[in-house]
Design a protein around this motif. Sequence first.
Motif, PDB file in Angstrom:
ATOM      1  N   SER A  98     -20.038  16.925 -34.981  1.00  0.00           N
ATOM      2  CA  SER A  98     -20.267  16.670 -36.405  1.00  0.00           C
ATOM      3  C   SER A  98     -20.547  15.194 -36.727  1.00  0.00           C
ATOM      4  O   SER A  98     -21.037  14.888 -37.801  1.00  0.00           O
ATOM      5  CB  SER A  98     -19.068  17.155 -37.230  1.00  0.00           C
ATOM      6  OG  SER A  98     -17.911  16.447 -36.851  1.00  0.00           O
ATOM      7  N   ASP A  99     -20.227  14.295 -35.790  1.00  0.00           N
ATOM      8  CA  ASP A  99     -20.482  12.866 -35.986  1.00  0.00           C
ATOM      9  C   ASP A  99     -20.956  12.288 -34.654  1.00  0.00           C
ATOM     10  O   ASP A  99     -20.137  12.011 -33.766  1.00  0.00           O
ATOM     11  CB  ASP A  99     -19.213  12.151 -36.456  1.00  0.00           C
ATOM     12  CG  ASP A  99     -19.422  10.663 -36.680  1.00  0.00           C
ATOM     13  OD1 ASP A  99     -20.539  10.153 -36.440  1.00  0.00           O
ATOM     14  OD2 ASP A  99     -18.455  10.003 -37.091  1.00  0.00           O
ATOM     15  N   PRO A 100     -22.251  12.088 -34.471  1.00  0.00           N
ATOM     16  CA  PRO A 100     -22.773  11.653 -33.173  1.00  0.00           C
ATOM     17  C   PRO A 100     -22.325  10.258 -32.743  1.00  0.00           C
ATOM     18  O   PRO A 100     -22.494   9.887 -31.582  1.00  0.00           O
ATOM     19  CB  PRO A 100     -24.289  11.711 -33.354  1.00  0.00           C
ATOM     20  CG  PRO A 100     -24.525  11.683 -34.813  1.00  0.00           C
ATOM     21  CD  PRO A 100     -23.310  12.293 -35.454  1.00  0.00           C
TER      22      PRO A 100
END
Length: 174
Positions: A116-118
């Motif tokens: 969800s958060d690279p």
Amino acid sequence: RFMTLPVSLAQPSGFPQSKNRTKKMVGGFISRSSLSRDGIWPIFMLGAFSGAIITYLGMRSYTHEPPKKTFILFVDVIFNSIEDRDKVIQLWQPVALHCRVHEPGTLSYEMAISDSDPKRIVFVERYTDKEHSYLEIHKSSEAFLHFREQLANFQPTITGHSYISTDIGYFDKL
């Protein structure tokens, strides 16, 4: 109930082909008589033998007792950019190899990228014990200290949480 199957699906190429271009199937399976008659029975025997080997290897992993009350560490790292994250991943690979080869008390040493958060990764580390395997061996190793110094240059946000396993369930099926 019988159904027909084209020979190309019933026999791999390179094996003798029968004059009859279809095989009789019983309940979704090719009948044994047509298999032995057409010379592809060895293929099915090879498959059975391979299955037995795979089963043996799978069972073998359960013959040793896993360590009890392992020390587990989750380290969450948030980078300022994906480029920084990718550079750190490259820097981390030799450390992971070092742990695998030189730290027998390091049971798991893995990195995962957030879905969800690279810019966020997590290190999942598992040791036979905290005092010796983690504090004395891993945390003082030259490979880890060098990586830690390089990581600091990227100025990420780092949080970590440690745990002692309950020995309920499993961490790895391998």
